[in-house]
Motif scaffolding. Structure first.
Motif, PDB file in Angstrom:
ATOM      1  N   ILE A  52      28.327 -22.075 -68.335  1.00 44.23           N
ATOM      2  CA  ILE A  52      27.736 -22.829 -67.546  1.00 44.23           C
ATOM      3  C   ILE A  52      26.867 -23.800 -67.883  1.00 44.23           C
ATOM      4  O   ILE A  52      26.685 -24.540 -68.157  1.00 44.23           O
ATOM      5  CB  ILE A  52      27.761 -22.454 -66.096  1.00 44.23           C
ATOM      6  CG1 ILE A  52      28.727 -22.180 -65.305  1.00 44.23           C
ATOM      7  CG2 ILE A  52      27.082 -23.908 -64.902  1.00 44.23           C
ATOM      8  CD1 ILE A  52      28.712 -21.487 -63.915  1.00 44.23           C
ATOM      9  N   CYS A  53      25.612 -22.701 -68.388  1.00 46.87           N
ATOM     10  CA  CYS A  53      24.127 -22.836 -69.024  1.00 46.87           C
ATOM     11  C   CYS A  53      25.013 -24.232 -69.813  1.00 46.87           C
ATOM     12  O   CYS A  53      24.390 -25.574 -70.324  1.00 46.87           O
ATOM     13  CB  CYS A  53      23.875 -22.441 -69.599  1.00 46.87           C
ATOM     14  SG  CYS A  53      22.310 -21.315 -67.900  1.00 46.87           S
ATOM     15  N   ILE A  84      19.587 -16.702 -63.247  1.00 50.68           N
ATOM     16  CA  ILE A  84      19.610 -17.628 -64.079  1.00 50.68           C
ATOM     17  C   ILE A  84      19.200 -18.840 -64.356  1.00 50.68           C
ATOM     18  O   ILE A  84      19.147 -19.703 -64.627  1.00 50.68           O
ATOM     19  CB  ILE A  84      20.709 -17.422 -65.772  1.00 50.68           C
ATOM     20  CG1 ILE A  84      20.663 -15.468 -65.806  1.00 50.68           C
ATOM     21  CG2 ILE A  84      21.331 -18.451 -66.525  1.00 50.68           C
ATOM     22  CD1 ILE A  84      22.657 -15.654 -66.873  1.00 50.68           C
ATOM     23  N   ASP A  85      19.908 -19.651 -63.088  1.00 56.72           N
ATOM     24  CA  ASP A  85      19.695 -21.003 -62.613  1.00 56.72           C
ATOM     25  C   ASP A  85      19.814 -22.399 -63.846  1.00 56.72           C
ATOM     26  O   ASP A  85      19.167 -22.836 -63.996  1.00 56.72           O
ATOM     27  CB  ASP A  85      18.086 -21.162 -62.210  1.00 56.72           C
ATOM     28  CG  ASP A  85      18.272 -22.256 -61.593  1.00 56.72           C
ATOM     29  OD1 ASP A  85      18.975 -23.226 -61.642  1.00 56.72           O
ATOM     30  OD2 ASP A  85      16.911 -23.045 -61.535  1.00 56.72           O
ATOM     31  N   PRO A  86      21.481 -22.215 -63.703  1.00 61.66           N
ATOM     32  CA  PRO A  86      21.957 -23.547 -64.931  1.00 61.66           C
ATOM     33  C   PRO A  86      21.505 -24.402 -64.529  1.00 61.66           C
ATOM     34  O   PRO A  86      21.527 -25.091 -65.577  1.00 61.66           O
ATOM     35  CB  PRO A  86      23.607 -22.967 -65.352  1.00 61.66           C
ATOM     36  CG  PRO A  86      23.472 -21.834 -64.712  1.00 61.66           C
ATOM     37  CD  PRO A  86      22.138 -21.706 -63.555  1.00 61.66           C
ATOM     38  N   VAL A 102      27.995 -17.179 -66.424  1.00 61.81           N
ATOM     39  CA  VAL A 102      27.507 -18.245 -66.519  1.00 61.81           C
ATOM     40  C   VAL A 102      26.347 -18.954 -67.499  1.00 61.81           C
ATOM     41  O   VAL A 102      25.914 -20.705 -67.413  1.00 61.81           O
ATOM     42  CB  VAL A 102      25.494 -17.488 -65.658  1.00 61.81           C
ATOM     43  CG1 VAL A 102      24.924 -17.930 -65.059  1.00 61.81           C
ATOM     44  CG2 VAL A 102      26.666 -17.013 -64.416  1.00 61.81           C
ATOM     45  N   ILE A 103      26.002 -17.885 -68.170  1.00 61.90           N
ATOM     46  CA  ILE A 103      25.782 -18.673 -69.660  1.00 61.90           C
ATOM     47  C   ILE A 103      26.752 -19.570 -70.300  1.00 61.90           C
ATOM     48  O   ILE A 103      26.070 -21.125 -70.398  1.00 61.90           O
ATOM     49  CB  ILE A 103      25.872 -17.945 -70.492  1.00 61.90           C
ATOM     50  CG1 ILE A 103      24.413 -16.560 -70.801  1.00 61.90           C
ATOM     51  CG2 ILE A 103      25.209 -18.295 -72.281  1.00 61.90           C
ATOM     52  CD1 ILE A 103      23.572 -17.091 -70.146  1.00 61.90           C
ATOM     53  N   PHE A 116      23.835 -16.012 -61.467  1.00 59.10           N
ATOM     54  CA  PHE A 116      23.331 -17.668 -61.543  1.00 59.10           C
ATOM     55  C   PHE A 116      22.081 -18.062 -60.328  1.00 59.10           C
ATOM     56  O   PHE A 116      21.702 -19.147 -60.912  1.00 59.10           O
ATOM     57  CB  PHE A 116      25.097 -18.721 -60.567  1.00 59.10           C
ATOM     58  CG  PHE A 116      25.328 -19.783 -60.784  1.00 59.10           C
ATOM     59  CD1 PHE A 116      25.742 -19.953 -62.026  1.00 59.10           C
ATOM     60  CD2 PHE A 116      24.491 -20.393 -59.757  1.00 59.10           C
ATOM     61  CE1 PHE A 116      25.885 -21.807 -61.804  1.00 59.10           C
ATOM     62  CE2 PHE A 116      24.103 -21.746 -59.632  1.00 59.10           C
ATOM     63  CZ  PHE A 116      25.281 -22.842 -60.957  1.00 59.10           C
ATOM     64  N   ALA A 129      19.011 -26.978 -67.359  1.00 62.20           N
ATOM     65  CA  ALA A 129      19.157 -28.005 -68.156  1.00 62.20           C
ATOM     66  C   ALA A 129      18.265 -29.611 -68.133  1.00 62.20           C
ATOM     67  O   ALA A 129      18.685 -29.785 -69.394  1.00 62.20           O
ATOM     68  CB  ALA A 129      20.387 -29.128 -67.397  1.00 62.20           C
ATOM     69  N   MET A 131      16.612 -18.275 -70.123  1.00 65.93           N
ATOM     70  CA  MET A 131      17.531 -17.562 -70.300  1.00 65.93           C
ATOM     71  C   MET A 131      17.899 -16.119 -69.642  1.00 65.93           C
ATOM     72  O   MET A 131      18.462 -15.548 -69.247  1.00 65.93           O
ATOM     73  CB  MET A 131      19.175 -18.428 -71.226  1.00 65.93           C
ATOM     74  CG  MET A 131      19.319 -19.959 -71.437  1.00 65.93           C
ATOM     75  SD  MET A 131      20.108 -20.744 -72.468  1.00 65.93           S
ATOM     76  CE  MET A 131      21.733 -19.760 -72.085  1.00 65.93           C
ATOM     77  N   ALA A 183      22.543 -20.157 -76.404  1.00 64.39           N
ATOM     78  CA  ALA A 183      23.612 -19.463 -75.296  1.00 64.39           C
ATOM     79  C   ALA A 183      23.622 -17.844 -75.939  1.00 64.39           C
ATOM     80  O   ALA A 183      24.270 -17.109 -75.102  1.00 64.39           O
ATOM     81  CB  ALA A 183      24.465 -20.140 -75.475  1.00 64.39           C
TER      82      ALA A 183
END
Length: 206
Positions: free
Chosen positions: A155-156, A17-19, A152-153, A14, A23, A119, A46
């Motif tokens: 969440i992205c 990648i920092d969703p 995590v992806i 998380f 954004a 990503m 994704a």
């Protein structure tokens, strides 16, 4: 023990990648697209990033070794490509391209730069290689690492689906300001990728 490892893998991925940070980048890269086009771009990005990270999670650095590419070289290449995208955002070249192609299909950013290197970039790939290397290829722990990555992806993707709401909240001026700021941040991130690669080669100070 498996739960603790899963939580650790989830938190690590998380952060890497920092969703949340991606954004507004998604909003800037898909400016002018319809909600349907954005859904397609988000889903494609994704899917591609999951495929890339799964490939490296299963086979590790063997994939790069097979291609004759080292991880430092991969970081440098990703940094250079990301820097070119940052320049476009900083100088509004993307906006000009969209104006010039007003009646044409907008460029698709799903593969580059969304899926890779944002990503499934060098950091995320290296993290997958390290996490799967820690578990000695144990099937259950391997599965947990990949489930964490998919989470995590996911969440992205969920945040990408709210892009239209975010764009309406920011307005045109807000989008321009955010694009410039993100361009600067992406430029700094790309330089960090390059420095990390050079440091791994022993060509940059620690």
């Amino acid at each position: 023990m498996e739960l603790g490892f899963y939580i650790s893998a989830l938190v690590t991925l998380f952060v890497i990648i920092d969703p949340i940070g991606l954004a507004p980048v998604f909003v800037a890269l898909t400016q002018g697209m319809s909600a349907r086009q954005r859904r397609v771009v988000g889903l494609r990005a994704a899917a591609i990033s999951v495929a890339v990270l799964t490939l490296f999670g299963i086979f590790g650095e063997q994939v790069l070794v097979f291609a004759g590419i080292s991880m430092p070289a991969f970081r440098i290449a990703g940094g250079i490509l990301l820097f070119l995208t940052a320049l476009e955002m900083l100088f509004e070249r993307r906006s000009k391209k969209r104006e010039d192609r007003a009646h044409e299909e907008l460029p698709d950013p799903s593969v580059f730069p969304l899926a890779t290197p944002l990503m499934a970039g060098p950091g995320a790939i290296a993290t997958m290689v390290l996490l799967t290397g820690q578990v000695d290829r144990a099937p259950l722990d391997m599965l947990l690492v990949h489930l964490a990555m998919i989470g995590v992806i996911g969440i992205c993707l969920g945040l990408f689906m709210t892009a239209s709401l975010l764009e309406r909240a920011l307005g045109h001026t807000g989008i321009v300001v955010v694009s410039r700021l993100l361009g600067m941040l992406l430029a700094a991130l790309s330089i960090q990728f390059i420095l990390d690669g050079l440091r791994d080669f022993g060509l940059a100070p620690v």
